[in-house]
Write a protein that holds these residues in place. Structure first.
Motif, short mmCIF file in Angstrom:
data_model
loop_
_atom_site.label_atom_id
_atom_site.label_comp_id
_atom_site.label_asym_id
_atom_site.label_seq_id
_atom_site.Cartn_x
_atom_site.Cartn_y
_atom_site.Cartn_z
N VAL A 152 1.11 -1.56 0.39
CA VAL A 152 0.12 -0.36 0.26
C VAL A 152 1.02 1.29 0.19
N GLY A 153 0.28 2.75 -0.82
CA GLY A 153 1.09 3.43 -0.58
C GLY A 153 0.70 4.71 0.21
N PRO A 154 1.32 5.24 0.69
CA PRO A 154 0.38 6.14 1.45
C PRO A 154 -0.11 7.24 1.56
N PRO A 155 -1.04 7.83 1.38
CA PRO A 155 -2.39 9.24 0.97
C PRO A 155 -0.92 10.28 0.67
N THR A 184 6.67 3.80 2.44
CA THR A 184 6.52 5.17 3.10
C THR A 184 8.58 6.12 2.38
N TYR A 185 7.89 6.20 1.45
CA TYR A 185 8.91 6.54 0.13
C TYR A 185 9.16 6.99 -0.42
N ASP A 186 9.97 7.68 -1.72
CA ASP A 186 9.99 8.76 -2.76
C ASP A 186 8.79 9.51 -2.19
N PHE A 187 9.32 10.35 -0.88
CA PHE A 187 8.70 11.53 -1.25
C PHE A 187 8.97 13.26 -1.88
N SER A 188 9.51 12.60 -2.54
CA SER A 188 9.99 13.89 -3.31
C SER A 188 11.00 13.04 -4.82
N GLY A 189 10.66 14.73 -5.74
CA GLY A 189 11.30 14.55 -6.96
C GLY A 189 11.85 14.93 -7.88
N PRO A 190 11.96 14.84 -8.44
CA PRO A 190 12.03 16.11 -9.42
C PRO A 190 11.76 17.08 -9.40
N ASN A 191 10.68 17.57 -9.66
CA ASN A 191 10.32 18.71 -9.22
C ASN A 191 9.79 19.79 -8.38
N ASN A 192 10.71 18.53 -7.20
CA ASN A 192 10.45 18.84 -5.97
C ASN A 192 11.02 18.14 -4.70
N PRO A 193 12.58 18.87 -5.09
CA PRO A 193 13.96 18.03 -4.92
C PRO A 193 14.30 17.91 -2.93
N ASN A 196 14.06 12.40 0.80
CA ASN A 196 13.50 10.09 0.38
C ASN A 196 12.25 9.98 1.78
N ALA A 197 12.11 10.28 2.90
CA ALA A 197 10.94 10.26 3.95
C ALA A 197 11.01 10.76 4.38
N ILE A 202 6.46 10.11 7.61
CA ILE A 202 6.05 8.74 8.08
C ILE A 202 5.51 8.84 9.50
N ARG A 203 5.16 9.87 10.47
CA ARG A 203 4.45 9.70 11.75
C ARG A 203 3.42 10.22 11.42
N PHE A 204 2.79 11.28 10.27
CA PHE A 204 1.65 11.68 9.90
C PHE A 204 0.53 10.85 9.08
N THR A 205 1.26 9.62 8.06
CA THR A 205 1.04 8.68 7.95
C THR A 205 0.43 7.25 8.59
N LEU A 206 1.56 7.26 9.68
CA LEU A 206 1.18 6.01 10.91
C LEU A 206 -0.05 6.30 11.86
N ARG A 207 0.17 7.83 11.90
CA ARG A 207 -1.49 8.31 12.78
C ARG A 207 -2.66 8.63 11.85
N LEU A 208 -2.42 8.26 10.75
CA LEU A 208 -4.06 8.34 9.83
C LEU A 208 -3.96 7.15 9.83
#
Length: 324
Positions: A152-155, A184-193, A196-197, A202-208
């Motif tokens: 599963v992916g994060p929100p 819980t990785y790949d948070f950033s990408g070429p358009n928003n350097p 990674n996580a 990560i805390r927000f995702t687990l809390r959600l």
């Protein structure tokens, strides 16, 4: 723990005792005309599996990516049954301990999860697959059922979207799924350097997914395998030439040796990074895991009571395993 390269296979053998599950990236389930085919058996290495089982007790659950046309698969019971039969039969014939299934991101890309009826059918498919796997005992251990781990992916935002995997989905599938591999990785990408996580993400995702406290979190947390990346990213920062490329341990060491950069600690995200200029005087930022960043994520998993999943074990530095 995922592996799909020669170093990953070697690390799996070397550190077998540190893992509960190993997931070689081998299979795709695809549409073929009006039928379905499971591709990937040619990737399977029985000698490697045999050696792993002689060295330790880690379960072997190959990853299967569900590439089949989802509307056909989910709307037609015969197709759904066929897909499940193909996967379960492969487990029996190859003597796997279960599978890791990746389909949610594919269904989201097809728009399936925006349709409430199809979304419910998607959940029904996962439940049926889990129950069918659980009805089969392992050929190696009659006391053990075949397992299902679901990716599963994060929100994507603070407000859950229809296509996001949320707490209700976790609750709904918890009886049919043995573990959830949370990416819980790949948070950033070429358009928003950037990192990674980030730790706060990560805390927000687990809390959600789990809520802040309570019995529900205690019951469901052990089924979540918190994703930890062993790869990094090399971002191009110069204006007008944005881009990024994933880097592995050997790439990271080469950059350190060539440029001798100063490592910097990004407190908010809990990650190390460095900046360098390449041979064309183009500015780069490299975010790559360190012992400190991995340790902090392991502590976060310990705090919540979750497990961890690593993408992927052949991409890191050898001493990362000292922390596991």
């Amino acid at each position: 723990m995922f592996c799909r390269n020669s170093k990953g296979y070697e690390m799996a053998k070397r550190f077998n005792s540190k893992f509960t599950h190993l997931s070689p990236v081998w299979y795709d389930l695809k549409s073929h005309g009006n039928s379905l085919i499971l591709e990937g058996r040619h990737n399977a290495d029985k000698g490697w599996i045999s050696e792993l089982r002689m060295r330790g007790n880690a379960l072997i659950l190959p990853r299967i990516v569900l590439e089949a046309f989802p509307t056909e698969l989910l709307k037609k019971k015969k197709q759904m049954d066929k897909a499940i039969d193909l996967m379960v039969t492969e487990c029996k014939e190859m003597e796997y301990d279960g599978i890791v299934l990746e389909s949610w991101s594919r269904w989201a890309a097809y728009g399936v999860l925006h349709n409430p009826d199809l979304r419910n059918m998607a959940l029904k498919f996962i439940k049926q697959l889990g129950h069918t796997l659980h009805s089969v005992t392992s050929t190696r251990n009659p006391k053990q059922q075949l397992q299902l781990v679901y990716v599963v992916g994060p929100p994507h935002s603070e407000v859950l979207q229809q296509h996001d995997f949320g707490p209700a989905d976790l609750q709904s599938l918890s009886g049919s799924v043995d573990g959830f591999s949370l990416m819980t990785y790949d948070f950033s990408g070429p358009n928003n350097p950037g990192p990674n996580a980030p730790l706060n993400w990560i805390r927000f995702t687990l809390r959600l997914l789990l809520g802040s406290t309570g019995n529900n979190a205690q019951r469901l947390a052990p089924k979540i395998f918190l994703g930890i990346n062993f790869y990094g990213n090399d971002f191009i920062l110069s204006e007008g030439s944005g881009g990024a490329g994933a880097i592995l341990g050997r790439d990271y060491l080469s950059l350190l040796e060539k440029h001798r950069p100063q490592l910097q600690w990004e407190k908010n995200s809990g990650e190390h990074f460095f900046v360098y200029f390449d041979d064309n005087n183009v500015r780069h930022a490299v975010f790559y895991p360190s012992l400190m960043s991995i340790y902090m994520r392991l502590e976060e998993a310990r705090f919540w009571g979750t497990g961890i999943s690593i993408w992927e074990i052949g991409q890191g530095l050898d001493y990362f395993f000292d922390l596991l």
